[in-house]
Design a protein around this motif. Structure first.
Motif, PDB file in Angstrom:
ATOM      1  N   ARG A   6       0.748  -1.007   0.046  1.00 42.42           N
ATOM      2  CA  ARG A   6      -0.079   0.175   0.001  1.00 42.42           C
ATOM      3  C   ARG A   6       0.858   1.220   0.127  1.00 42.42           C
ATOM      4  O   ARG A   6       1.947   1.237   0.384  1.00 42.42           O
ATOM      5  CB  ARG A   6      -0.821   0.074   1.126  1.00 42.42           C
ATOM      6  CG  ARG A   6      -1.917  -1.098   1.223  1.00 42.42           C
ATOM      7  CD  ARG A   6      -3.317  -0.391   1.573  1.00 42.42           C
ATOM      8  NE  ARG A   6      -4.310  -1.568   1.278  1.00 42.42           N
ATOM      9  CZ  ARG A   6      -5.572  -1.271   1.791  1.00 42.42           C
ATOM     10  NH1 ARG A   6      -5.994  -0.179   1.853  1.00 42.42           N
ATOM     11  NH2 ARG A   6      -6.378  -2.146   1.579  1.00 42.42           N
ATOM     12  N   TYR A   7       0.368   2.362  -0.412  1.00 47.00           N
ATOM     13  CA  TYR A   7       0.920   3.761  -0.291  1.00 47.00           C
ATOM     14  C   TYR A   7       0.269   4.549   0.596  1.00 47.00           C
ATOM     15  O   TYR A   7      -1.146   4.790   0.561  1.00 47.00           O
ATOM     16  CB  TYR A   7       1.047   4.297  -1.863  1.00 47.00           C
ATOM     17  CG  TYR A   7       1.773   3.181  -2.657  1.00 47.00           C
ATOM     18  CD1 TYR A   7       2.976   3.011  -2.886  1.00 47.00           C
ATOM     19  CD2 TYR A   7       0.881   2.354  -3.670  1.00 47.00           C
ATOM     20  CE1 TYR A   7       3.540   2.258  -3.740  1.00 47.00           C
ATOM     21  CE2 TYR A   7       1.236   1.595  -4.291  1.00 47.00           C
ATOM     22  CZ  TYR A   7       2.815   1.260  -4.389  1.00 47.00           C
ATOM     23  OH  TYR A   7       3.354   0.600  -5.313  1.00 47.00           O
ATOM     24  N   GLY A   8       0.990   5.717   1.324  1.00 42.84           N
ATOM     25  CA  GLY A   8       0.426   6.737   2.026  1.00 42.84           C
ATOM     26  C   GLY A   8       1.036   6.549   3.461  1.00 42.84           C
ATOM     27  O   GLY A   8       2.242   6.139   3.617  1.00 42.84           O
ATOM     28  N   HIS A   9       0.382   7.320   4.334  1.00 42.50           N
ATOM     29  CA  HIS A   9       0.893   7.419   5.781  1.00 42.50           C
ATOM     30  C   HIS A   9       0.952   5.525   6.420  1.00 42.50           C
ATOM     31  O   HIS A   9      -0.161   5.300   6.530  1.00 42.50           O
ATOM     32  CB  HIS A   9       0.098   8.164   6.519  1.00 42.50           C
ATOM     33  CG  HIS A   9       0.497   8.537   7.778  1.00 42.50           C
ATOM     34  ND1 HIS A   9       0.494   7.817   9.031  1.00 42.50           N
ATOM     35  CD2 HIS A   9       1.047   9.649   8.501  1.00 42.50           C
ATOM     36  CE1 HIS A   9       0.866   8.126   9.932  1.00 42.50           C
ATOM     37  NE2 HIS A   9       1.234   9.552   9.612  1.00 42.50           N
ATOM     38  N   PRO A  10       2.056   5.258   6.884  1.00 44.86           N
ATOM     39  CA  PRO A  10       2.169   4.189   7.340  1.00 44.86           C
ATOM     40  C   PRO A  10       1.028   3.495   8.346  1.00 44.86           C
ATOM     41  O   PRO A  10       0.417   2.736   8.455  1.00 44.86           O
ATOM     42  CB  PRO A  10       3.413   3.808   7.801  1.00 44.86           C
ATOM     43  CG  PRO A  10       4.235   4.914   7.169  1.00 44.86           C
ATOM     44  CD  PRO A  10       3.372   5.988   6.778  1.00 44.86           C
ATOM     45  N   ALA A  11       1.269   4.487   9.495  1.00 43.32           N
ATOM     46  CA  ALA A  11       0.136   4.118  10.707  1.00 43.32           C
ATOM     47  C   ALA A  11      -1.256   4.282  10.219  1.00 43.32           C
ATOM     48  O   ALA A  11      -2.005   3.344  10.470  1.00 43.32           O
ATOM     49  CB  ALA A  11       0.441   5.066  11.984  1.00 43.32           C
ATOM     50  N   ARG A  12      -1.432   5.310   9.681  1.00 45.16           N
ATOM     51  CA  ARG A  12      -3.099   5.634   9.016  1.00 45.16           C
ATOM     52  C   ARG A  12      -3.508   4.486   8.276  1.00 45.16           C
ATOM     53  O   ARG A  12      -4.342   3.974   8.469  1.00 45.16           O
ATOM     54  CB  ARG A  12      -3.152   6.854   8.248  1.00 45.16           C
ATOM     55  CG  ARG A  12      -4.572   7.172   8.083  1.00 45.16           C
ATOM     56  CD  ARG A  12      -4.701   8.698   7.500  1.00 45.16           C
ATOM     57  NE  ARG A  12      -4.195   9.709   8.414  1.00 45.16           N
ATOM     58  CZ  ARG A  12      -3.136  10.487   8.135  1.00 45.16           C
ATOM     59  NH1 ARG A  12      -2.544  10.369   6.715  1.00 45.16           N
ATOM     60  NH2 ARG A  12      -2.507  11.633   9.186  1.00 45.16           N
ATOM     61  N   THR A  13      -2.660   3.931   7.367  1.00 42.60           N
ATOM     62  CA  THR A  13      -2.747   2.904   6.431  1.00 42.60           C
ATOM     63  C   THR A  13      -3.144   1.708   7.155  1.00 42.60           C
ATOM     64  O   THR A  13      -4.028   0.942   6.949  1.00 42.60           O
ATOM     65  CB  THR A  13      -1.742   2.736   5.470  1.00 42.60           C
ATOM     66  OG1 THR A  13      -1.582   4.015   4.675  1.00 42.60           O
ATOM     67  CG2 THR A  13      -2.239   1.760   4.300  1.00 42.60           C
ATOM     68  N   LEU A  14      -2.081   1.266   8.058  1.00 41.69           N
ATOM     69  CA  LEU A  14      -2.340   0.080   8.921  1.00 41.69           C
ATOM     70  C   LEU A  14      -3.792  -0.008   9.695  1.00 41.69           C
ATOM     71  O   LEU A  14      -4.415  -0.937   9.760  1.00 41.69           O
ATOM     72  CB  LEU A  14      -1.076  -0.155   9.682  1.00 41.69           C
ATOM     73  CG  LEU A  14       0.167  -0.440   9.260  1.00 41.69           C
ATOM     74  CD1 LEU A  14       1.285  -0.628  10.046  1.00 41.69           C
ATOM     75  CD2 LEU A  14      -0.057  -1.928   8.278  1.00 41.69           C
TER      76      LEU A  14
END
Length: 298
Positions: free
Chosen positions: A97-105
């Motif tokens: 996935r792509y994006g902000h790591p914590a927000r994405t998880l």
């Protein structure tokens, strides 16, 4: 599993190729086997484009190669961990996935997934004991989060060890106790319920004789029993329960008692802590200092 036991759709683990992430993946595989569910291994590339697509050009071939390499790396790590722990039957779904790591998880795990992160990954703040991703997940996730700490996260995962949970009479700690009870049952482990208490009068609010120590101890015992009743743990059953009120600062008591445990469980916020924080001071201390994996339960 009942709702009180936190039925889990799948175990979601954040991976980035670091040793901490591999330990988290190992823990996630063992947990998924106990729960009879799958593992979704997610690597998050910061930003909205893969590294070979920084200028926005059409490089579908290089993007596909980047993602294929990332998936291959995740599969290799998962295969190695599965062989080492006997969890080869656990389905593993790798995802980029792509994006902000914590927000994405947090988004991938949702409210019905169990999110597992390492204590510090390659993208963390290297000066901290817990990387920013792990800390943010523990702070803001909608469902339970496990921060894998310690050198051997899989040890005792199904060997009948001990699960520790801190209670303080708050609704969050009761929810944590229910989650901990479910984890103990999965492992055939002892559930160790702990309430830390201190003399909040002597030396701070009044003289040594202001409140007898026995009264404070009795109040601590009453809080412990109230928490056990609220969590449905005060009756004989299929679970080995050890409950004790331990004198000392709660955050230090929990870290000390968790030595040698399979898992330490805390609520997202107890009676202490700042109202503006989703994770109270006790939970934050545990995810940065505990000697074993820590589950933060919302």
């Amino acid at each position: 599993m009942t709702q009180q036991g936190h039925a889990v759709r799948e175990v979601v683990v954040g991976v980035d190729g670091s040793d901490e992430a591999r330990r988290a993946l190992t823990w996630a595989l063992c947990e998924a086997r106990l729960r009879g569910t799958a593992v979704r291994a997610v690597t998050v590339w910061v930003g909205h484009r893969p590294p070979d697509d920084a200028d926005g050009a059409d490089r579908s071939g290089s993007v596909a190669r980047f993602e294929a390499d990332a998936v291959a790396g995740m599969r290799a790590d998962a295969d190695a961990a599965a062989r080492a722990t006997g969890t080869t039957a656990v389905p593993v779904v790798p995802e980029v996935r792509y994006g902000h790591p914590a927000r994405t998880l947090i988004e991938v795990a949702g409210a019905d997934g169990l999110l597992v992160v390492g204590s510090r990954g390659l993208g963390g703040l290297h000066g901290r004991l817990v990387g920013s991703v792990g800390q943010q997940c523990a702070q803001y996730a909608d469902g339970p989060v496990v921060v894998v700490r310690g050198d051997s996260p899989a040890a005792g995962a199904d060997a009948g060890g001990r699960v520790v949970v801190g209670v303080d009479g708050s609704a969050d700690s009761v929810t944590a106790a229910r989650f901990a009870a479910a984890e103990a049952r999965l492992r055939g482990a002892q559930l160790h319920v702990v309430h830390g208490w201190i003399d909040t009068v002597s030396g701070y609010g009044g003289p040594l004789w202001a409140v007898p120590d026995t009264t404070l101890q009795e109040e601590a015992g009453a809080t412990l029993q109230q928490s056990l009743r609220a969590a449905g743990l005060d009756r004989p059953g299929d679970l080995r329960v050890r409950a004790e009120a331990v004198q000392g600062v709660e955050l230090d008591v929990l870290v000390d008692v968790a030595g040698g445990a399979d898992l330490l469980v805390v609520g997202s916020r107890g009676r202490s802590g700042w109202a503006g924080l989703l994770l109270g001071s006790v939970g934050l201390h545990c995810v940065t200092a505990a000697p074993c994996p820590v589950a933060v339960v919302r």
